[in-house]
Design an enzyme around this catalytic site. Structure first.
Site, PDB file in Angstrom:
ATOM      1  N   GLN A 261       0.833  -1.197   0.000  1.00 16.55           N
ATOM      2  CA  GLN A 261       0.000   0.000   0.000  1.00 16.55           C
ATOM      3  C   GLN A 261       0.871   1.251   0.000  1.00 16.55           C
ATOM      4  O   GLN A 261       1.785   1.378   0.815  1.00 16.55           O
ATOM      5  CB  GLN A 261      -0.924   0.034   1.218  1.00 16.55           C
ATOM      6  CG  GLN A 261      -1.929   1.190   1.146  1.00 16.55           C
ATOM      7  CD  GLN A 261      -2.814   1.308   2.371  1.00 16.55           C
ATOM      8  OE1 GLN A 261      -2.358   1.673   3.437  1.00 16.55           O
ATOM      9  NE2 GLN A 261      -4.096   0.994   2.211  1.00 16.55           N
TER      10      GLN A 261
ATOM     11  N   CYS B 176      -6.785   6.962   4.832  1.00 16.05           N
ATOM     12  CA  CYS B 176      -6.114   7.369   6.071  1.00 16.05           C
ATOM     13  C   CYS B 176      -6.713   8.671   6.595  1.00 16.05           C
ATOM     14  O   CYS B 176      -6.726   9.682   5.891  1.00 16.05           O
ATOM     15  CB  CYS B 176      -4.616   7.548   5.844  1.00 16.05           C
ATOM     16  SG  CYS B 176      -3.716   8.004   7.342  1.00 16.05           S
TER      17      CYS B 176
ATOM     18  N   HIS C 186     -14.287   1.142   3.642  1.00 12.91           N
ATOM     19  CA  HIS C 186     -14.408   1.138   5.102  1.00 12.91           C
ATOM     20  C   HIS C 186     -15.673   1.928   5.430  1.00 12.91           C
ATOM     21  O   HIS C 186     -15.799   3.086   5.038  1.00 12.91           O
ATOM     22  CB  HIS C 186     -13.181   1.791   5.743  1.00 12.91           C
ATOM     23  CG  HIS C 186     -13.220   1.802   7.242  1.00 12.91           C
ATOM     24  ND1 HIS C 186     -12.223   2.366   8.002  1.00 12.91           N
ATOM     25  CD2 HIS C 186     -14.124   1.327   8.129  1.00 12.91           C
ATOM     26  CE1 HIS C 186     -12.516   2.240   9.288  1.00 12.91           C
ATOM     27  NE2 HIS C 186     -13.670   1.610   9.383  1.00 12.91           N
TER      28      HIS C 186
ATOM     29  N   ARG D   9      -9.422  -4.242  12.937  1.00 10.66           N
ATOM     30  CA  ARG D   9      -9.347  -4.324  14.400  1.00 10.66           C
ATOM     31  C   ARG D   9      -9.721  -5.701  14.936  1.00 10.66           C
ATOM     32  O   ARG D   9      -9.171  -6.158  15.942  1.00 10.66           O
ATOM     33  CB  ARG D   9     -10.247  -3.266  15.038  1.00 10.66           C
ATOM     34  CG  ARG D   9      -9.584  -1.922  15.221  1.00 10.66           C
ATOM     35  CD  ARG D   9     -10.499  -0.984  15.970  1.00 10.66           C
ATOM     36  NE  ARG D   9     -11.745  -0.779  15.259  1.00 10.66           N
ATOM     37  CZ  ARG D   9     -12.896  -0.417  15.831  1.00 10.66           C
ATOM     38  NH1 ARG D   9     -12.950  -0.259  17.137  1.00 10.66           N
ATOM     39  NH2 ARG D   9     -13.977  -0.223  15.114  1.00 10.66           N
TER      40      ARG D   9
END
Length: 685
Positions: free
Chosen positions: A399, A430, A499, A556
């Site tokens: 990435q 990000c 996401h 996570r």
């Protein structure tokens, strides 16, 4: 004992309080080792290890003993009150609960400004009232201190360890006297060197913290010749994607041959000039002056790009070569079937190579490097360490993050030329402020003109798939990912991961899987992966079926319980024992020795990354303790003690207990050791 998860996010720390761990750690370790003997060796290398009947019997006995001994701690009236549903709290069986536990602040694990505040409170109010009642720790610790590398003059020269002659001679800044080094070297951690046992030779020789295993009385390094001959190639190829020194020098001097990238960059510049001569504002010029994030202002950027490039195609004269003329057609480029695969998310800091090996052994299909900055890679900096790949990572991506098409295009060519990689991923997700302010990460979602330049530029030099990871949008009130997906396919993206949170949300609240479904519908002709809140096989099944995505990315959830990949593939809740979890940590340490080294610096680097990982691992609540299965990722536990002392220690959210676990695996911490947890709440005990 007790535990409380660090809020629901790794970046937004809530007030976390922690109880003391009980018993003597060494005694507890002895008890745990008896249980470990009934577990098959190498349980971390297999999927879906099952605890044996002996372990189950011992566990039940431990539960009964604890339940009887702790009766006074949990009266019936309190147990009844504990059954009341509390929002955001996991339901734990009543016999494990600690009711009305009062945590205390441990000053060793708070920043200096907090220590000063505590001293002022004690001075002003005396010791009548505990500081923890007045001072509430919340949020993240900024400017965290890290261990500095040891002084070069105290480190043994690598050439001495490898029994070679130092090429720097008298100019070498490292230590060459073996006796002087051994006299100042810390005591060995243990009697067995993992690297020597695995490869027949330890490459760290005298510097190894387990050197007594392979050093003779005459101070020579032992070699198991038979094993070493078999493992010699494996020892030299413990990881892939090392940056060659000659290439690094070319990057330093800016003399690397970026011929493929320069062709596209030249076409872009010529296209800009051509467009301007015709009185049309080019896409490059429009993007350089456009600072707004309103996508509605942009006018058909894809047609401008194609016109600019097509008008600038140079005429070929003279000798004809195949370079640039016989380029691979899209159908001839490498294809990857991403469907129904489990993708371990690119994770900053904790997503290192030793950790990825753990996840790979537990069922992850796709792995990806930590985020690397394109400009740093082009300068040949230490950022290259993030690109290393283990041979077990059979489907591996890198990435990269950047805000301009020129460095991103060159970086794509450089990675393809020098690295063994299956795909390259563009970071558009990000949320960090420093990255966002530079126009990188999430900021690219609001500048689709610039994003198009980056995608088309990288695609023009790549023969491997190009993927992209992004969020729902920049602001919570305005989701824009679904508007970008059709254009991303047109520009050449092979896979998009969504996401289900905006940049504004960071990691708070639940992921929006309804919106991910909308994105999946918008990208019918391109694989869409969903990411957010996957914490059990039930979550995975529900999210994938409801949204229609091609696959799942786990972030996570894999940090808190890396065996989640096994659970999803085997469709079960794994009630993993404390000894099995300890085996996983031990394997991580061994991976760390292979990757960072078994010398003093390598051991302490392994310790630091282990502590970072433990800041997530402690949030796991064992299945056998839960009253309602499965636990949701945003549910924190009440204060509780676990089924054995080791499991209780692993449940602690106090930084001091994490250090105790690291000492069980890596020996005592060195003098002046400093580790400040990411969240202030981890200072509670």
């Amino acid at each position: 004992m007790a535990d409380s998860a660090v809020n629901e996010t790794p970046s937004e720390g809530g007030t976390t309080e922690e109880c003391e761990t009980t018993g003597n750690i060494e005694a507890n370790t002895d008890k745990t080792s008896e249980k470990e003997s009934s577990i098959k060796e190498g349980s971390t290398e297999t999927e879906g290890c099952e605890t044996t009947s002996n372990i189950q019997a011992n566990t039940e006995k431990t539960i009964a003993e604890k339940a009887s001994s702790e009766t006074s701690l949990v009266p019936e009236s309190m147990i009844e009150s504990s059954k009341v549903e509390r929002k955001g709290e996991a339901k734990i069986k009543s016999q494990y609960l600690l009711v009305d536990y009062k945590p205390k602040i441990v000053s060793d694990y708070v920043p200096q400004e907090t220590k000063d505040a505590m001293k002022r409170m004690i001075t002003e109010n005396g010791d009548d009232q505990p500081v923890s009642k007045k001072l509430r720790l919340k949020g993240r610790n900024k400017k965290r201190p890290f261990e500095k590398n040891p002084d070069a003059s105290k480190k043994l020269c690598a050439s001495i360890s490898q029994e070679q002659e130092c090429t720097f001679g008298d100019k070498c800044i490292f230590l060459h006297d073996i006796n002087t080094f051994l006299a100042s070297k810390p005591k060995d951690i243990g009697p067995k060197c993992y690297l020597f046992d695995k490869y027949g030779k330890c490459p760290y020789s005298f510097s190894c913290r387990f050197a007594q295993h392979h050093l003779t009385v005459e101070q020579t390094n032992l070699v198991n010749e038979e094993l070493y001959e078999k493992q010699k190639d494996a020892l030299s190829k413990r990881w892939l994607n090392n940056l060659d020194k000659d290439i690094q020098r070319l990057l330093w001097k800016r003399k690397y041959d970026f011929r493929k990238a320069e062709k596209f960059l030249k076409d872009m510049k010529d296209g800009k000039q051509t467009a301007n001569n015709n009185g049309v504002s080019s896409i490059i010029e429009a993007d350089s002056s456009d600072k707004t994030t309103d996508l509605a202002r942009e006018t058909n950027p894809e047609s401008k790009m194609s016109d600019a490039v097509s008008k600038s195609t140079p005429q070929t004269l003279g000798c004809v070569t195949d370079e640039g003329l016989i380029a691979l057609r899209p159908a001839e480029k490498k294809k990857i079937d991403f469907s129904n695969k489990l993708y371990l998310a690119p994770l900053t800091t904790v997503g290192n190579l030793p950790y990825r090996r753990i996840c790979k052994s537990l069922g992850a299909d796709i792995t990806c490097s930590e985020m690397a900055m394109a400009t740093s890679l082009l300068q040949g900096k230490t950022e290259w360490a993030l690109l290393k790949r283990h041979p077990s990572e059979d489907l591996f991506g890198i990435q990269v993050c950047g805000s301009h098409y020129e460095p991103m295009t060159r970086c794509a060519q450089l990675i393809q030329d020098t690295c063994k990689v299956d795909f390259i991923d563009i970071n558009c997700g990000c949320p960090i402020e420093l990255v966002f302010q530079k126009g990188e990460g999430c900021a690219l979602m609001g500048r689709s003109g610039r994003l198009e330049q980056i995608v088309r530029g990288m695609k023009s030099v790549l023969e491997i798939p190009l993927t992209l990871k992004m969020r729902t949008g920049i602001y919570g009130s305005k989701s824009i990912a679904h508007t970008l997906i059709p254009r991303l396919k047109l520009w050449g993206i092979d896979l998009v991961t969504i996401h289900g949170r905006s940049r504004e949300q960071r990691y708070t609240k639940l992921a929006d899987w309804d919106y991910i479904k909308q994105c999946s519908i918008a990208g019918k002709t391109i694989p869409i992966f969903g990411n957010g809140d996957v914490y059990s096989f039930e979550d995975a099944n529900a999210f994938q079926s409801q949204s229609g995505v091609s696959g799942l990315m786990v972030a996570r959830g894999a940090l808190i319980k890396p065996w989640i990949f096994t659970e999803i593939k085997e469709q079960r809740h794994w009630d993993i024992s404390s000894s099995e979890r300890m085996d996983i940590l031990r394997q991580f340490v061994h991976n760390g020795f292979e990757h960072w080294g078994s010398d003093q610096q390598g051991v302490e680097t392994t310790r630091r990354f282990l502590l970072e990982w433990l800041s997530f691992l402690h949030r796991y609540i064992p299945v056998g303790i839960l009253e309602r299965v499965p636990q949701k990722i945003n549910e924190r536990p009440p204060y509780y003690f676990a089924r054995d002392d080791l499991e209780t220690l692993m449940a602690s959210s106090n930084c001091g207990d994490w250090i105790k676990i690291s000492e069980m695996l890596l020996g005592p911490v060195p003098d002046q050791f400093v580790f400040l947890p990411k969240h202030k709440a981890n200072a509670y005990k």
